[in-house]
Design a protein around this motif. Structure first.
Motif, short mmCIF file in Angstrom:
data_model
loop_
_atom_site.label_atom_id
_atom_site.label_comp_id
_atom_site.label_asym_id
_atom_site.label_seq_id
_atom_site.Cartn_x
_atom_site.Cartn_y
_atom_site.Cartn_z
N THR A 85 0.82 -1.20 0.00
CA THR A 85 0.00 0.00 0.00
C THR A 85 0.86 1.26 0.00
OG1 THR A 85 -1.82 1.15 1.09
CG2 THR A 85 -0.24 0.07 2.53
N VAL A 86 0.46 2.21 -0.83
CA VAL A 86 1.12 3.52 -0.95
C VAL A 86 0.07 4.56 -1.30
CG1 VAL A 86 3.40 2.65 -1.68
CG2 VAL A 86 1.65 3.15 -3.40
N ALA A 255 7.81 -5.85 7.24
CA ALA A 255 7.40 -4.83 6.27
C ALA A 255 8.65 -4.27 5.60
CB ALA A 255 6.63 -3.72 6.97
N ILE A 256 8.70 -4.35 4.28
CA ILE A 256 9.84 -3.80 3.54
C ILE A 256 9.34 -2.68 2.64
CG2 ILE A 256 11.12 -5.97 3.63
CD1 ILE A 256 10.29 -6.42 0.70
N ARG A 270 7.69 6.99 6.99
CA ARG A 270 8.93 6.42 6.47
C ARG A 270 9.13 5.00 6.95
NH1 ARG A 270 13.90 10.56 6.73
NH2 ARG A 270 14.68 8.93 5.35
N ASP A 271 8.64 4.70 8.14
CA ASP A 271 8.71 3.33 8.67
C ASP A 271 7.70 2.47 7.90
OD1 ASP A 271 9.46 1.54 11.26
OD2 ASP A 271 7.37 1.25 10.69
N ASN A 272 8.17 1.36 7.33
CA ASN A 272 7.31 0.56 6.46
C ASN A 272 6.17 -0.12 7.20
OD1 ASN A 272 8.40 0.86 3.72
ND2 ASN A 272 10.27 0.00 4.60
N GLY A 300 11.35 -3.45 10.56
CA GLY A 300 9.97 -3.02 10.72
C GLY A 300 9.02 -4.19 10.48
N PHE A 301 7.97 -4.27 11.29
CA PHE A 301 6.96 -5.33 11.17
C PHE A 301 5.58 -4.72 11.34
CE2 PHE A 301 10.63 -7.91 11.98
CZ PHE A 301 10.34 -9.18 11.51
N PHE A 302 4.58 -5.43 10.83
CA PHE A 302 3.20 -5.12 11.19
C PHE A 302 2.56 -6.39 11.71
CE2 PHE A 302 3.28 -6.10 6.69
CZ PHE A 302 2.18 -6.91 6.48
#
Length: 395
Positions: A85-86, A255-256, A270-272, A300-302
């Motif tokens: 997502t962006v 998350a990358i 900025r954090d994925n 980074g993770f979700f």
């Protein structure tokens, strides 16, 4: 089954990904997101209509839509995978969905005219989402109704048998779950002791903020296709104590950086992990409100709890009528996700732009039809080359 050591995972995961992508052209499309993004950067891809800058899925294939539950126990069809997502061009979601549906039609051995009709129905469904209350309930085709019935009737036992292969409070190592390294195990233990995790898992309907949260088991999770090779963990938690203890399965996914094209100078985290969670809250609020961004071992993770209602829609072996209904319905789901981010003037301008460039014989706009024709051809070629390389490597 003997699971690979943590230091030897990548080779096995790479083999598994190649195997999954070789099984069908539709599986190849799901796993070859980079090829789609490369096309978007090409000259034909740059000719797509320029839509308003909103949060988009970024990888909007049919498998990334399906039933999801929310914190209040309700279930509905939403975009359910937001890794890419962006803030971007909503036309990119339309083309990605159209490619996925066209490939599914070929997998169901439908004639080319069925693909043309699917694209027509897809645009009708998408545009209707902008002409009505964006929270209105769209009519569901039969196969979607069946998926929803299954989702609503599912319980923890269904989820446990499907995901962890038993209903006991352990995660069995084997094909889907691998052993953790000591640093991974320690990091997950620390994570699950945080107030953020406690708040996340006790927010679900029927649980209390006072419930004790206990880590029962954890493992590396072999899951997905395009994401194979990223760090992903399954964590089993106990909520409450004694006979009333509830169980929950937590998906902790790395998350990358998104490969999906974004709008220049878009104001995104900025954090994925935070990017994925914020995009989810705009596109699929019921899901996004169940998610949390964090860092584990400097990555980074979700995180989200997997509910029994979280399912993937199965669109295999469709008839022509079913394919057309599914195309219109899924496109409307995507349209609702886009439309709720726009005011009325922006919606009108975007739909006017989409309705341009229609031919006298095909109700779908020419830019969508030509994009799908190019992408189906390039992905078919890519799929056959992938299969050839896979066959040569595994004689």
């Amino acid at each position: 089954m003997k699971t690979p050591r943590p230091s030897a995972r990548l080779e096995t995961l790479s083999h598994l990904k190649n195997l999954k992508m070789a099984r069908s052209a539709h599986a190849y499309v799901r796993g070859s997101t980079v090829q789609f993004y490369e096309w978007l950067h090409s000259q034909p891809g740059r000719r797509l209509p320029k839509g308003p800058a909103v949060w988009i899925c970024g990888d909007c294939h049919a498998g990334n839509l399906g039933p999801t539950g929310d914190l209040k126990g309700r279930t509905d069809i939403h975009i359910r995978d937001l890794d890419q997502t962006v803030i971007g061009n909503p036309a990119h979601d339309l083309v990605r969905l159209a490619l996925s549906l066209a490939t599914a039609a070929r997998g169901s051995d439908l004639p080319g005219v069925a693909t043309a009709r699917m694209l027509e129905e897809m645009m009708v469904g998408y545009e209707l989402a902008f002409q009505e209350d964006v929270e209105a309930e769209p009519p569901r085709p039969a196969q979607v109704k069946a998926g929803m019935r299954n989702a609503v009737q599912r319980t923890w036992k269904h989820l446990a048998r499907e995901r962890i292969e038993n209903t006991r409070p352990t995660i069995p190592l084997g094909k889907h779950f691998w052993s953790l390294s000591k640093p991974e195990r320690a990091a997950l233990k620390t994570l699950c002791a945080t107030p953020q995790i406690h708040t996340l898992v006790t927010a679900l309907k029927g649980r209390s903020n006072d419930d004790k949260v206990q880590l029962l088991d954890s493992a590396y999770w072999v899951k997905g296709c395009s994401s194979l090779g990223l760090k992903r963990y399954a964590v089993l938690l106990g909520i409450g104590e004694g006979e009333d203890q509830d169980y929950c399965l937590i998906d902790v996914k790395q998350a990358i950086a998104a490969a999906a094209p974004r709008v220049a100078r878009a104001a995104m985290p900025r954090d994925n992990g935070k990017r994925v969670v914020e995009g989810a809250r705009f596109l699929s609020p019921g899901l996004g409100n169940r998610m949390l961004a964090t860092r584990v071992l400097d990555d980074g993770f979700f995180i989200r709890e997997l509910l029994p209602q979280d399912m993937k829609l199965e669109l295999d072996q469709l008839s022509q009528t079913e394919a057309m209904l599914a195309a219109g319905y899924l496109a409307r789901v995507v349209g609702l996700a886009h439309a709720r981010q726009m005011d009325m003037a922006t919606r009108l301008s975007w739909i006017t732009e989409l309705q341009s460039c229609r031919s006298k014989t095909l109700d779908a706009p020419s830019w969508l039809w030509s994009s799908v024709v190019q992408l189906v051809a390039s992905h078919e070629r890519g799929y056959l080359e992938h299969c050839r390389r896979y066959a040569l490597q595994h004689r």
